[in-house]
Design a protein around this motif. Sequence first.
Motif, PDB file in Angstrom:
ATOM      1  N   LEU A  56       0.836  -1.212   0.000  1.00  0.00           N
ATOM      2  CA  LEU A  56       0.000   0.000   0.000  1.00  0.00           C
ATOM      3  C   LEU A  56       0.865   1.254   0.000  1.00  0.00           C
ATOM      4  O   LEU A  56       1.979   1.221   0.488  1.00  0.00           O
ATOM      5  N   ASN A  57       0.369   2.416  -0.494  1.00  0.00           N
ATOM      6  CA  ASN A  57      -0.936   2.617  -1.089  1.00  0.00           C
ATOM      7  C   ASN A  57      -0.899   2.570  -2.628  1.00  0.00           C
ATOM      8  O   ASN A  57      -1.928   2.391  -3.264  1.00  0.00           O
ATOM      9  N   GLY A  58       0.304   2.752  -3.156  1.00  0.00           N
ATOM     10  CA  GLY A  58       0.419   2.944  -4.602  1.00  0.00           C
ATOM     11  C   GLY A  58      -0.070   1.785  -5.446  1.00  0.00           C
ATOM     12  O   GLY A  58      -0.381   1.948  -6.624  1.00  0.00           O
ATOM     13  N   VAL A  59      -0.178   0.597  -4.850  1.00  0.00           N
ATOM     14  CA  VAL A  59      -0.470  -0.597  -5.636  1.00  0.00           C
ATOM     15  C   VAL A  59      -1.972  -0.794  -5.908  1.00  0.00           C
ATOM     16  O   VAL A  59      -2.330  -1.649  -6.717  1.00  0.00           O
ATOM     17  N   VAL A  60      -2.825  -0.012  -5.268  1.00  0.00           N
ATOM     18  CA  VAL A  60      -4.252  -0.379  -5.271  1.00  0.00           C
ATOM     19  C   VAL A  60      -4.854  -0.516  -6.664  1.00  0.00           C
ATOM     20  O   VAL A  60      -5.618  -1.444  -6.925  1.00  0.00           O
ATOM     21  N   VAL A  61      -4.512   0.380  -7.574  1.00  0.00           N
ATOM     22  CA  VAL A  61      -5.142   0.339  -8.903  1.00  0.00           C
ATOM     23  C   VAL A  61      -4.579  -0.852  -9.687  1.00  0.00           C
ATOM     24  O   VAL A  61      -5.335  -1.650 -10.266  1.00  0.00           O
ATOM     25  N   PHE A  62      -3.271  -0.995  -9.676  1.00  0.00           N
ATOM     26  CA  PHE A  62      -2.619  -2.113 -10.370  1.00  0.00           C
ATOM     27  C   PHE A  62      -3.114  -3.449  -9.818  1.00  0.00           C
ATOM     28  O   PHE A  62      -3.468  -4.360 -10.573  1.00  0.00           O
ATOM     29  N   LEU A  63      -3.183  -3.559  -8.510  1.00  0.00           N
ATOM     30  CA  LEU A  63      -3.577  -4.831  -7.900  1.00  0.00           C
ATOM     31  C   LEU A  63      -5.015  -5.194  -8.275  1.00  0.00           C
ATOM     32  O   LEU A  63      -5.319  -6.346  -8.602  1.00  0.00           O
ATOM     33  N   VAL A  79       0.487  -4.937   2.892  1.00  0.00           N
ATOM     34  CA  VAL A  79       1.424  -4.395   3.884  1.00  0.00           C
ATOM     35  C   VAL A  79       1.572  -2.900   3.618  1.00  0.00           C
ATOM     36  O   VAL A  79       1.365  -2.430   2.499  1.00  0.00           O
ATOM     37  N   THR A  80       1.931  -2.188   4.669  1.00  0.00           N
ATOM     38  CA  THR A  80       2.309  -0.776   4.517  1.00  0.00           C
ATOM     39  C   THR A  80       3.702  -0.608   5.100  1.00  0.00           C
ATOM     40  O   THR A  80       3.959  -1.030   6.235  1.00  0.00           O
ATOM     41  N   LEU A  81       4.564  -0.014   4.311  1.00  0.00           N
ATOM     42  CA  LEU A  81       5.935   0.242   4.762  1.00  0.00           C
ATOM     43  C   LEU A  81       6.117   1.738   4.928  1.00  0.00           C
ATOM     44  O   LEU A  81       5.531   2.518   4.168  1.00  0.00           O
ATOM     45  N   ALA A  82       6.917   2.116   5.896  1.00  0.00           N
ATOM     46  CA  ALA A  82       7.285   3.525   6.017  1.00  0.00           C
ATOM     47  C   ALA A  82       8.776   3.612   5.783  1.00  0.00           C
ATOM     48  O   ALA A  82       9.540   2.803   6.314  1.00  0.00           O
ATOM     49  N   SER A  83       9.167   4.552   4.932  1.00  0.00           N
ATOM     50  CA  SER A  83      10.600   4.762   4.768  1.00  0.00           C
ATOM     51  C   SER A  83      10.833   6.257   4.861  1.00  0.00           C
ATOM     52  O   SER A  83      10.028   7.055   4.395  1.00  0.00           O
ATOM     53  N   GLY A 168       0.131   8.684 -11.250  1.00  0.00           N
ATOM     54  CA  GLY A 168      -1.061   8.151 -11.900  1.00  0.00           C
ATOM     55  C   GLY A 168      -1.128   6.642 -11.789  1.00  0.00           C
ATOM     56  O   GLY A 168      -0.163   5.980 -11.413  1.00  0.00           O
ATOM     57  N   TYR A 169      -2.306   6.079 -12.098  1.00  0.00           N
ATOM     58  CA  TYR A 169      -2.551   4.641 -12.001  1.00  0.00           C
ATOM     59  C   TYR A 169      -2.105   4.148 -10.615  1.00  0.00           C
ATOM     60  O   TYR A 169      -1.456   3.126 -10.468  1.00  0.00           O
ATOM     61  N   GLY A 170      -2.447   4.933  -9.593  1.00  0.00           N
ATOM     62  CA  GLY A 170      -2.120   4.546  -8.218  1.00  0.00           C
ATOM     63  C   GLY A 170      -0.921   5.279  -7.639  1.00  0.00           C
ATOM     64  O   GLY A 170      -0.808   5.430  -6.423  1.00  0.00           O
ATOM     65  N   LEU A 171      -0.010   5.726  -8.498  1.00  0.00           N
ATOM     66  CA  LEU A 171       1.208   6.381  -7.977  1.00  0.00           C
ATOM     67  C   LEU A 171       0.931   7.844  -7.659  1.00  0.00           C
ATOM     68  O   LEU A 171       0.223   8.523  -8.408  1.00  0.00           O
ATOM     69  N   ASP A 172       1.557   8.297  -6.572  1.00  0.00           N
ATOM     70  CA  ASP A 172       1.261   9.661  -6.110  1.00  0.00           C
ATOM     71  C   ASP A 172       2.497  10.537  -6.052  1.00  0.00           C
ATOM     72  O   ASP A 172       3.625  10.051  -6.062  1.00  0.00           O
ATOM     73  N   PHE A 173       2.242  11.824  -5.921  1.00  0.00           N
ATOM     74  CA  PHE A 173       3.205  12.745  -5.342  1.00  0.00           C
ATOM     75  C   PHE A 173       2.442  13.486  -4.250  1.00  0.00           C
ATOM     76  O   PHE A 173       1.382  14.074  -4.533  1.00  0.00           O
ATOM     77  N   ALA A 174       2.939  13.425  -3.024  1.00  0.00           N
ATOM     78  CA  ALA A 174       2.274  14.072  -1.877  1.00  0.00           C
ATOM     79  C   ALA A 174       0.786  13.702  -1.826  1.00  0.00           C
ATOM     80  O   ALA A 174      -0.072  14.551  -1.607  1.00  0.00           O
ATOM     81  N   GLN A 175       0.489  12.412  -2.071  1.00  0.00           N
ATOM     82  CA  GLN A 175      -0.858  11.826  -2.013  1.00  0.00           C
ATOM     83  C   GLN A 175      -1.778  12.255  -3.165  1.00  0.00           C
ATOM     84  O   GLN A 175      -2.934  11.831  -3.206  1.00  0.00           O
ATOM     85  N   ALA A 176      -1.282  13.042  -4.109  1.00  0.00           N
ATOM     86  CA  ALA A 176      -2.129  13.478  -5.231  1.00  0.00           C
ATOM     87  C   ALA A 176      -1.852  12.645  -6.477  1.00  0.00           C
ATOM     88  O   ALA A 176      -0.826  11.964  -6.555  1.00  0.00           O
ATOM     89  N   TYR A 177      -2.758  12.720  -7.429  1.00  0.00           N
ATOM     90  CA  TYR A 177      -2.654  12.153  -8.794  1.00  0.00           C
ATOM     91  C   TYR A 177      -2.883  10.649  -8.884  1.00  0.00           C
ATOM     92  O   TYR A 177      -2.776  10.083  -9.966  1.00  0.00           O
TER      93      TYR A 177
END
Length: 193
Positions: A56-63, A79-83, A168-177
């Motif tokens: 999570l979170n970027g994978v939701v659309v692809f998954l 899973v959620t990872l923090a880096s 886009g397609y799930g990927l963000d910058f600062a939670q947008a797009y």
Amino acid sequence: MMDEQPTEISQGAVYCQRDLASVLLTAEQIAARVAELGRQITRDYGGQPVVVLGVLNGVVVFLADLLRHLDLPCEVDFVTLASYGSSTVSSGEITLVREPRLPLEGKRVLVVEDIVDTGRTLAWLVNWLRERAAEVRVCCLLDKASRREVPVRLDYVGFEIPDAFVVGYGLDFAQAYRNLPYVAVLKPEVYQR
Ligand code: IMP
């Protein structure tokens, strides 16, 4: 005067088209490749059960799209990872802020990730999973191979892409797009602001 943008960019992005430099992968290209990946994964697992583990979170659309092309007995978990690092580059310390809820002992796990950049996040997760699951494979939609700092085996890759910050397609910058239907290159002035 308004910037004129190609139709591809304005589709689904009227509200933010000024932030996007170009469309890297159209919705049609992505859909075709995701279907291919699904067929390949289905063939390779040969009917054996798999735990599909989305990052999570970027994978939701692809998954959501990939799952519907898997003709296999599947369990799905996240899973959620923090880096810690800047808003565009992950760095040093990685922690698991949401562990898988499913038991993984004796299971085949297919990690599904949106994008692999330096490889740090995924390498960390794969090591963590190897201590728990019977088998770990990795599927990512986008691979920025030229940026790799930590070697990590990618079993299934949607597209190798150049070194640009994409959204886009799930990927963000600062939670947008995340809601854009395609993958676009973000104008550098947006993340350098
Ligand atoms: P890595 O640990 O450097 O491989 O970073 C992977 C993570 O960084 C991904 O899961 C994304 O969250 C983020 N990331 C890296 N490149 C991009 C990008 O171009 N757009 C959006 N997120 C990115």
